[in-house]
Design a protein around this motif. Structure first.
Motif, PDB file in Angstrom:
ATOM      1  N   HIS A 130      -8.125   4.988  -8.193  1.00 42.22           N
ATOM      2  CA  HIS A 130      -9.096   6.143  -8.084  1.00 42.22           C
ATOM      3  C   HIS A 130      -8.481   7.478  -7.414  1.00 42.22           C
ATOM      4  O   HIS A 130      -9.156   8.444  -7.632  1.00 42.22           O
ATOM      5  N   GLN A 131      -7.505   7.490  -6.751  1.00 38.25           N
ATOM      6  CA  GLN A 131      -6.833   8.541  -6.232  1.00 38.25           C
ATOM      7  C   GLN A 131      -6.404   9.362  -7.540  1.00 38.25           C
ATOM      8  O   GLN A 131      -6.188  10.660  -7.225  1.00 38.25           O
TER       9      GLN A 131
ATOM     10  N   GLU B  58     -13.088  11.299  -4.469  1.00 38.82           N
ATOM     11  CA  GLU B  58     -12.088  12.263  -4.125  1.00 38.82           C
ATOM     12  C   GLU B  58     -12.517  13.779  -4.751  1.00 38.82           C
ATOM     13  O   GLU B  58     -13.246  13.889  -5.813  1.00 38.82           O
TER      14      GLU B  58
ATOM     15  N   CYS C 220      -8.258  -0.760  -4.751  1.00 40.63           N
ATOM     16  CA  CYS C 220      -8.907   0.318  -5.503  1.00 40.63           C
ATOM     17  C   CYS C 220      -8.446   1.502  -5.600  1.00 40.63           C
ATOM     18  O   CYS C 220      -8.453   2.427  -6.671  1.00 40.63           O
ATOM     19  N   TYR C 221      -7.840   2.139  -4.289  1.00 37.69           N
ATOM     20  CA  TYR C 221      -7.877   3.540  -4.325  1.00 37.69           C
ATOM     21  C   TYR C 221      -6.432   3.891  -5.146  1.00 37.69           C
ATOM     22  O   TYR C 221      -6.132   5.265  -5.579  1.00 37.69           O
TER      23      TYR C 221
ATOM     24  N   THR D 228     -13.570   2.591  -3.340  1.00 38.84           N
ATOM     25  CA  THR D 228     -12.706   3.462  -3.896  1.00 38.84           C
ATOM     26  C   THR D 228     -11.716   4.597  -3.126  1.00 38.84           C
ATOM     27  O   THR D 228     -10.938   5.173  -3.853  1.00 38.84           O
ATOM     28  N   LEU D 229     -12.237   4.703  -2.097  1.00 40.02           N
ATOM     29  CA  LEU D 229     -11.667   5.738  -1.128  1.00 40.02           C
ATOM     30  C   LEU D 229     -10.928   4.810  -0.004  1.00 40.02           C
ATOM     31  O   LEU D 229      -9.849   5.189   0.393  1.00 40.02           O
TER      32      LEU D 229
ATOM     33  N   TRP E 217       1.013  -1.383   0.213  1.00 38.23           N
ATOM     34  CA  TRP E 217       0.094   0.042   0.069  1.00 38.23           C
ATOM     35  C   TRP E 217       0.777   1.269  -0.016  1.00 38.23           C
ATOM     36  O   TRP E 217       0.703   2.183  -0.620  1.00 38.23           O
TER      37      TRP E 217
ATOM     38  N   ASP F 249     -10.304   9.918  -9.806  1.00 37.22           N
ATOM     39  CA  ASP F 249     -11.532  10.607  -9.405  1.00 37.22           C
ATOM     40  C   ASP F 249     -11.336  11.830  -9.019  1.00 37.22           C
ATOM     41  O   ASP F 249     -12.420  12.565  -9.442  1.00 37.22           O
TER      42      ASP F 249
ATOM     43  N   ASP G 271     -10.337   1.146   0.043  1.00 35.42           N
ATOM     44  CA  ASP G 271      -9.609  -0.311  -0.155  1.00 35.42           C
ATOM     45  C   ASP G 271      -8.472   0.111  -0.956  1.00 35.42           C
ATOM     46  O   ASP G 271      -8.399   0.638  -2.049  1.00 35.42           O
TER      47      ASP G 271
END
Length: 771
Positions: free
Chosen positions: A401-402, A437, A397-398, A391-392, A6, A405, A394
């Motif tokens: 998406h960071q 986001e 996913c993030y 989306t925020l 991460w 989004d 996990d």
């Protein structure tokens, strides 16, 4: 896909999508060998040590980048030691920006510039070791055909012959001031944008019907203005012009900026849209400069039912929608293509997608970033680990998406159909910002309140940021490269890539970035980018030294012509196009696209495509040979050195030296005009074509002399379609009869048919279908 931590996702994904500097100021100018004009310094051992310790894990040991970090070869911030050192000190390494400042930053910057952006970079834009460029005159011909749909003039050829590279540069400047060039430029950008889907040619009122009738109640103004049954013809003409003006609005921004030498960044941040007289009625838009009326032509463009309209459909002007819309008071903000109804409809969204499709397209088209290639561990079913807001929350996913989004959120005021609504409570555009986001780009968040707030104008903020982002330069050069070269630039090599692949990528990235930086410093003039690619070895390559250029499949610009390009080549070389290309089916089968269901051109012809070319060659040779002989010698495109009476032998059957010389000279001319090759008058190419001509001529004259021995009996007259009886329009259709004294229908000595065979032979050659 390999698992990554991460923390690594947070550290390296930002590096990948922000380049060297997530807070980049937008200055991508400077000379390719250093912004201060000096060459880079000597090898810096301490800089190498710091780079290997803190940078190589993301940017690669050789600077070519990795899935986790961008390439540093000719990167946009690699303009001087001071500029790059400042970037490193402020923003690198991502996880610990205080870890390399002062001498560490300057040493590292000096090493990066020396190792990956050497002092020979300035020369790389015009040469690659092991690649021999085509002659200047050949480059001129290719560029004139591709950019302006014509052959070079005698004056342009003389300019190149007398002044070399400077002459070619001047000739290209002239070519890029022609209307045909601007059309070609829009064609290149449409191959990416695909908004020509909505032209009347492809869809009936395709663009008009996308506009919200509540926002634009005058969208079908022609139905009211020409409502009577007896006005149906004028209504149909105006409807087509109106729809096509609406459909091409985003592409007209490209033309407008190029034609007026304005920054190409207007493509994404212009605070206006483009309208002509017809589409202005649709939007009820206010011209930015209302003092100059729309241009009217001397001849009407619509003339039916007793009504004449002469407003020039190509006269587009900047305008703004300031009238109140259904849900908005004070009109709508404009941000170039980003706010275009055609763009927003071509790339729609859904309630659950929440503009992420639009965000992906923005990153791909305007930021040279493929969201789908972000590396990380993704859940196989796409659901995630079961957290309430994956989306925020996990990490799997993030990672994507960071990046994606914030741009998605910037489009929050646009509905699935592109209607502009800022009222969040309306059911048509409900937006909950708690599970996505906040709007922004590259680590920046859009300020929404205060005197500098952008709540209503988020898309305008985004357009300005894109225009200032160094990736927009790369994206623009990529679009031009694909349009001119016919293939995508090389992708960043992976860890297992061979040295040859890495070397090829490094050379190409250096050259394209050098071209891009020159374009930017020249006020973002798109013509500078076009010229840079045309002058580069990727466009001009003629021969390769396989011993020096190992990964060479990407070098060379010769590509299979699209139907539109082939039609323009026919018009330039024989004087008119192929009538059958008016059929959409023929264009599609020949490798074309409709920007709808067919969104890519065929780059490698199929058996069907080759069969179509053979038919085209046969029919065009038939239709053009006799017709060219009806023109004055100075106006002939194909046969300026011979007449229908020119033969290789005299009346006694003896060789006529003058006739032979004229025939070979004309064959030499045909090889240049049709195939773009300079051939020697006594070379094997001319000899082979000459032998074909004399063989056809002898066989034909024998058939005419011994008619009774042949079935069917040959006659003196040409086949009906091969006769020169009619004028021809640009698209190949007949356009009235020639004067009786100019008609050419008989071929009593068979020279016309022999030359028709030569044209068929040359136009069937694969080199005629490629440029």
């Amino acid at each position: 896909m390999k698992p990554i931590s991460w923390l690594a996702v947070l550290m390296c994904c930002t590096a990948l999508f922000s380049g060297c500097n997530s807070d980049y100021s937008g200055n991508v100018g400077g000379a390719s060998n250093g912004g201060d004009g000096t060459l880079y310094g000597n090898f810096n051992a301490e800089g190498q040590r710091q780079y290997n310790a803190q940078c190589a894990s993301c940017h690669g040991i050789d600077g070519n980048g990795s899935p986790d970090g961008s390439s540093l070869v000719a990167c946009s911030t690699c303009t001087s030691v001071s500029v790059l050192a400042d970037v490193i000190a402020r923003t690198m390494p991502i996880a610990n920006t205080d870890n390399c400042s002062g001498s560490c930053a300057s040493d590292t910057a000096e090493y990066i510039l020396y190792a990956f952006n050497g002092s020979n970079l300035s020369a790389a834009a015009t040469s690659i070791d092991g690649v021999a460029n085509s002659e200047l005159i050949v480059t001129l011909r290719s560029a004139a055909l591709q950019l302006a749909g014509r052959l070079p003039t005698a004056a342009e050829e003389n300019m190149v012959s007398q002044n070399g590279e400077n002459g070619l540069s001047t000739a290209l400047n002239q070519i890029m001031n022609e209307e045909a060039f601007y059309e070609r430029l829009m064609e290149m950008f449409n191959e990416q944008l695909l908004t020509d889907k909505y032209l009347t040619l492809n869809q009936y009122e395709g663009g008009i019907n996308l506009l919200d009738p509540e926002d634009f109640p005058n969208r079908k103004w022609y139905n009211t203005t020409y409502a009577a049954d007896e006005q149906s013809n004028i209504r149909g003409c105006v409807r087509t012009l109106t729809n096509d003006a609406v459909a091409r609005e985003p592409l007209e921004l490209v033309r407008y900026a190029a034609k007026n030498n304005l920054p190409h960044t207007l493509y994404v941040n212009a605070d206006y849209m483009m309208v002509n007289w017809y589409s202005q009625q649709v939007y009820e838009a206010e011209l930015v400069d209302p003092s100059v009326p729309f241009r009217q032509l001397s001849e009407p463009v619509c003339d039916a039912d007793g009504v004449q309209i002469a407003y020039d459909p190509t006269d587009f002007r900047p305008a703004r929608v300031t009238k109140d819309l259904e849900f908005e008071q004070g009109g709508m903000p404009h941000a170039g293509v980003l706010s275009s109804p055609m763009f927003l409809n071509r790339y729609p969204t859904t309630f659950t997608n929440r503009n992420r499709h639009r965000s992906r397209i923005v990153f791909d088209y305007f930021l040279d970033t493929d969201i789908l290639k972000i590396e990380g561990e993704r859940p196989g079913d796409g659901i995630g680990t079961g957290v309430a807001n994956p989306t925020l929350l996990d990490p799997a996913c993030y990672a994507c998406h960071q990046v994606m989004d914030p741009v998605s959120s910037a489009f929050q005021h646009y509905t699935d159909r592109g209607q502009y609504i800022t009222t969040g409570s309306t059911s048509r555009n409900s937006w909950d910002s708690s599970d996505i986001e906040p709007a922004g780009l590259a680590g920046k968040t859009i300020p929404l309140s205060g005197s500098t707030g952008y709540f209503r104008n988020m898309i305008q903020w985004l357009g300005k940021e894109i225009g200032a982002d160094p990736r927009f330069m790369r994206a623009t050069v990529r679009t031009l490269y694909v349009g001119l070269i016919g293939q995508e630039p090389l992708e960043t090599p992976g860890e297992d890539a061979t040295d040859a692949v890495k070397q090829a990528f490094t050379a190409q990235r250096a050259i394209l970035n050098s071209i891009g930086q020159t374009m930017v410093t020249n006020n973002w003039n798109i013509k500078t980018g076009v010229k840079g690619i045309v002058l580069s070895p990727y466009y001009r390559a003629k021969t390769l030294d396989a011993g020096k250029v190992v990964a060479n499949e990407h070098i060379g610009a010769t590509q299979f012509l699209s139907p539109e390009q082939m039609q323009r080549k026919l018009q330039a070389t024989v004087g008119f196009g192929w009538d059958e290309f008016r059929s959409e089916n023929n264009r599609i089968m020949y490798g074309g696209m409709d920007s709808d269901s067919i969104i890519e051109r065929i780059r490698e012809p199929s058996g069907l495509t080759i069969a179509i070319q053979m038919r085209m060659a046969t029919e065009m040779a038939c239709r053009s040979t006799a017709l060219d002989f009806t023109r004055d010698d100075s106006e002939r495109k194909l046969f300026p050195y011979v007449t229908v009476l020119t033969e290789p032998t005299n009346a006694d059957g003896e060789e006529d030296a003058n006739g032979v010389a004229r025939i070979k000279h004309n064959i030499q001319h045909l090889h240049w005009v049709l195939l773009g090759e300079r051939v020697d008058l006594n070379g094997e190419e001319v000899t082979a074509t000459y032998n074909l001509f004399t063989s056809l001529l002898a066989q034909g004259q024998d058939m005419l002399a011994n008619r009774n021995s042949y079935d069917p009996r040959p006659g003196d007259y040409l086949e009906w379609d091969c006769r020169a009886r009619w004028y021809r329009q640009a698209d190949g259709r007949t356009d009235g009869d020639l004067p009786a004294e100019s008609m050419l229908e008989a071929d009593s000595n068979y020279t016309i048919r022999a030359w028709t065979g030569v044209l068929t032979y040359l136009m069937s050659d694969y080199r005629f279908a490629y440029e």
